[in-house]
Design a protein around this motif. Structure first.
Motif, PDB file in Angstrom:
ATOM      1  N   GLU A 226       0.854  -1.192   0.000  1.00 46.44           N
ATOM      2  CA  GLU A 226       0.000   0.000   0.000  1.00 46.44           C
ATOM      3  C   GLU A 226       0.885   1.235   0.000  1.00 46.44           C
ATOM      4  OE1 GLU A 226      -3.171   2.416   2.860  1.00 46.44           O
ATOM      5  OE2 GLU A 226      -2.597   0.349   3.348  1.00 46.44           O
ATOM      6  N   ARG A 239      -2.980   4.108  -3.036  1.00 47.82           N
ATOM      7  CA  ARG A 239      -3.385   2.913  -3.769  1.00 47.82           C
ATOM      8  C   ARG A 239      -2.768   1.699  -3.078  1.00 47.82           C
ATOM      9  NH1 ARG A 239      -6.231   5.943  -6.171  1.00 47.82           N
ATOM     10  NH2 ARG A 239      -6.560   6.207  -8.414  1.00 47.82           N
ATOM     11  N   SER A 240      -3.389   0.560  -3.246  1.00 50.81           N
ATOM     12  CA  SER A 240      -2.808  -0.696  -2.771  1.00 50.81           C
ATOM     13  C   SER A 240      -3.017  -1.757  -3.839  1.00 50.81           C
ATOM     14  CB  SER A 240      -3.433  -1.128  -1.443  1.00 50.81           C
ATOM     15  OG  SER A 240      -4.795  -1.440  -1.602  1.00 50.81           O
ATOM     16  N   ARG A 241      -2.173  -2.765  -3.808  1.00 48.33           N
ATOM     17  CA  ARG A 241      -2.267  -3.818  -4.823  1.00 48.33           C
ATOM     18  C   ARG A 241      -1.667  -5.104  -4.268  1.00 48.33           C
ATOM     19  NH1 ARG A 241       0.181  -2.180 -10.426  1.00 48.33           N
ATOM     20  NH2 ARG A 241      -1.410  -0.563 -10.111  1.00 48.33           N
ATOM     21  N   LEU A 260       2.323   1.834  -8.564  1.00 52.66           N
ATOM     22  CA  LEU A 260       1.281   2.413  -7.717  1.00 52.66           C
ATOM     23  C   LEU A 260       1.322   3.939  -7.778  1.00 52.66           C
ATOM     24  CD1 LEU A 260       1.432   0.132  -4.535  1.00 52.66           C
ATOM     25  CD2 LEU A 260      -0.413   0.240  -6.216  1.00 52.66           C
TER      26      LEU A 260
END
Length: 342
Positions: A226, A239-241, A260
């Motif tokens: 994140e 943003r997170s992924r 990100l």
């Protein structure tokens, strides 16, 4: 005092992950309805605690500040409001170490919200803010005067509906009880607000180096990253992924961080600080590594343990990336977890 004014946003000084967990035990002593917002905030619902302690929310907040100061020597800032959003905005606009109460009164809420920039509203990112600015909507007051249908045409159906509700001070979200999750945090503060992309990329690389080293030292891998960006106007976006496979590899972490950051579309926004969180941690023994025939990728992966051994023998920064030796880079936050590896 009205029972509706029961939401509290507590802003804490930056600290390490373990210290944050210890601070969290004090919050749970006031109310069991506490939601962790690592690494420097928490949400509390005081509805059940008001009668138990026979105090109003402001008095309970002062008691909480006193306990944190007495036990840990930390000074906190508190915002109190009728709902989550208003409590958070009250905390963000309060003077440091004070308690700001936003009463459950529509006129007071409107007077508080109207002069705030649109970006202060939760979930309003740079892209939405730029779209609204193109139509002359820079403040919450200006946004509130626009019909919902118009906002939906300007943005999207869902976003327009959300903007209309938030501009009027409505937020149906509740505090979701939950302690600090298993995560590692790296924060970088810029010496001054910056728009320089090279400075930002060095900060992202520095965070990736720190988190990669800490993951490997702890025998862990991360399954999610994140990125949170703090902007010059005190608003934040992020943003997170999830990672394709959990990893402790610095190269994978910094590539994902670059992606990100690029996805935020910040362009010329002035950045004040960034926080990176490695989440979904688990033991390295449980991770699988996909075979690769990319020789350069394998060489970069082999570099990680070399840098770890150099740091163990000669201290952090003994061996680092050349990009981090350039001047004007970010600073590791005082009291933050670990140190910048370079």
């Amino acid at each position: 005092m009205s029972r509706a004014i029961a939401h509290v946003h507590l802003h804490l000084p930056r600290s390490g992950d373990e210290t944050y967990r210890q601070l969290f035990t004090v919050l749970a002593g006031i109310t069991p309805v506490v939601q962790a917002l690592p690494a420097d905030a928490a949400l509390l619902d005081l509805t059940g605690a008001l009668r138990y302690f026979d105090r109003d929310p402001a008095q309970l907040a002062s008691l909480l500040q006193l306990r944190l100061a007495a036990r840990f020597g930390v000074q906190s800032t508190v915002g109190i409001g009728p709902n989550r959003m208003l409590a958070t905005l009250a905390a963000q606009t309060a003077d440091p170490t004070t308690v700001q109460v936003l009463p459950d009164d529509p006129r007071a809420v409107t007077a508080f919200l109207d002069p705030l920039p649109v970006r202060a509203l939760p979930d309003v990112g740079p892209r939405t803010s730029r779209t609204l600015a193109a139509y002359g909507l820079a403040t919450v007051g200006e946004l509130r005067g626009v019909p919902r249908a118009t906002l939906q045409r300007i943005t999207t159906a869902g976003t327009g509906r959300l903007l209309a509700e938030r501009a009027r001070g409505h937020d149906p979200r509740t505090v979701q009880p939950g302690g600090p999750p298993a995560l590692l945090t790296a924060r970088r503060d810029f010496g001054r607000d910056t728009v320089d992309p090279d400075t930002v990329r060095r900060a992202l690389l520095s965070c990736a180096l720190e988190l990669g080293a800490r993951l490997r030292t702890g025998g862990q891998v991360a399954g999610r990253l994140e990125l949170e960006i703090r902007l010059a106007d005190r608003s934040s976006t992020g943003r997170s992924r999830a990672l394709g496979e959990a990893t402790d590899h610095t190269g994978t972490l910094h590539t994902l961080l670059y992606d990100l950051h690029d996805s935020l579309g910040l362009q010329r926004a002035r950045l004040r600080a960034m926080t990176v969180r490695a989440q979904a941690l688990r033991p390295v023994e449980s991770a699988t590594v996909q075979l690769s025939f990319d020789r350069r990728a394998e060489l970069r992966r082999r570099l990680d343990p070399v840098m770890d051994r150099a740091a163990a023998c000669f201290g952090p920064g003994a061996l680092t990336r050349a990009a981090l030796l350039l001047t004007g880079g970010p600073r590791t936050a005082p009291g933050g977890p670990g140190g910048a590896p370079g």
